[in-house]
Design an enzyme around this catalytic site. Structure first.
Site: not given
Length: 296
Positions: A48, A111, A137, A142, A165, A207
């Site tokens: 990202t 989404y 992740y 998000r 992550k 990270i």
């Protein structure tokens, strides 16, 4: 597996430099060298922070190749390979493996919001397509979906799923995941501000966004945590904490790109819909950089 050892320490979620709308290869390669010289433990291109939503697939693949080439085995490379389209994620993961990446980072599909079984099948399909480690992740803020601990445990049974992550900012999850998968499940924080706490709960690294700007200090912080020296880690946290906050006053990575431009590393340029930060945010970022001792 040759890549089965867990990744530990501070891994930079690299920004992708642009100049006049195009990838800036020279600045990117220079950034990779500087990160390694400053003691970073590993590199994570085109996540990202690397503006993966707005680079083309060809550009994405170039950035992964440049990272592998420029790092030249000095530190491990975990390539971003996420998509909400499983076919595209497989393509990016296969390319990363062919390019020589040590692992891939795959975000939960955003989404389209698959359920837990859809999440499992998405990662299983990628697992079955490649032969290098895969890191989940998990970033509900998000992607709008949260992978359950139970689904993560199912995935950990597959040969290439090795860790996470975790950007939930829920520190309970570290312990829950440790209980479910054991200490061999490689847990990396996805949030700078709580990384110290994450490590105390049994995490293995972070990270990091902030390590783009302060790779040496972020590496020292994680080294202190790994050594169990939490007094030293807290001193470094106090020094870095304003920066951890400042880089998210506006949406990442715009504040980070500004900070790197202050250091003369890259141009202060992002791709729409990301825009440069406001004058007020610039002062907040500069103040945090002064607090950390990065600028006068």
């Amino acid at each position: 597996m040759a890549h089965s050892l867990p990744f530990r320490g501070s891994f930079t979620a690299l920004v992708t430099p642009f100049r006049d709308g195009a990838l800036d290869e020279k600045a990117f390669r220079g950034l990779v060298d500087w990160q390694i010289e400053e003691g970073i433990h590993g590199l994570v291109p085109v996540g990202t922070t690397g503006e993966s939503p707005t680079v083309s697939h060809d550009e994405h693949k170039k950035v992964v190749e440049w990272t592998v080439q420029q790092s030249a085995g000095r530190v491990p490379v975990m390539a971003g390979a996420g998509s909400n389209n499983t076919i595209e994620a497989i393509d990016l993961a296969r390319h990363a493996e062919k390019a020589g990446a040590d692992a891939v980072l795959v975000v939960t599909p955003y989404y389209n919001k698959p359920g837990q079984e859809g999440l499992y099948q998405h990662y299983k399909a990628i697992n079955d397509a490649i032969g290098i480690p895969i890191y989940i992740y998990n970033i509900p803020g998000r992607s709008v979906i949260d992978m359950s601990v139970e689904t993560m445990a199912r995935l950990f049974e597959l040969k290439n799923i090795v860790g996470v992550k975790d950007a939930t900012a829920n520190l309970v999850r570290v312990s829950q995941q440790r209980q479910a998968m054991g200490p061999g499940f490689n847990q990396l924080s996805g949030e700078d501000a709580t990384a110290l706490s994450f490590m105390a709960h049994g995490g293995h690294g972070c990270i990091s966004v902030a390590s783009n700007v302060a790779p040496k200090l972020c590496s020292e912080l994680l080294n202190a945590c790994l050594a169990g020296d939490y007094a030293k880690a807290l001193e470094l946290q106090d020094r870095l904490f304003p920066l951890f906050q400042a880089l998210f006053v506006e949406t990442n990575p715009s504040p980070t790109k500004y900070a790197l431009s202050v250091l003369g590393k890259i141009a202060d340029e992002a791709r729409l819909p990301m825009v440069p930060v406001s004058e007020g945010t610039k002062e907040i970022v500069r103040s945090a950089m002064r607090h950390a001792g990065l600028i006068n």
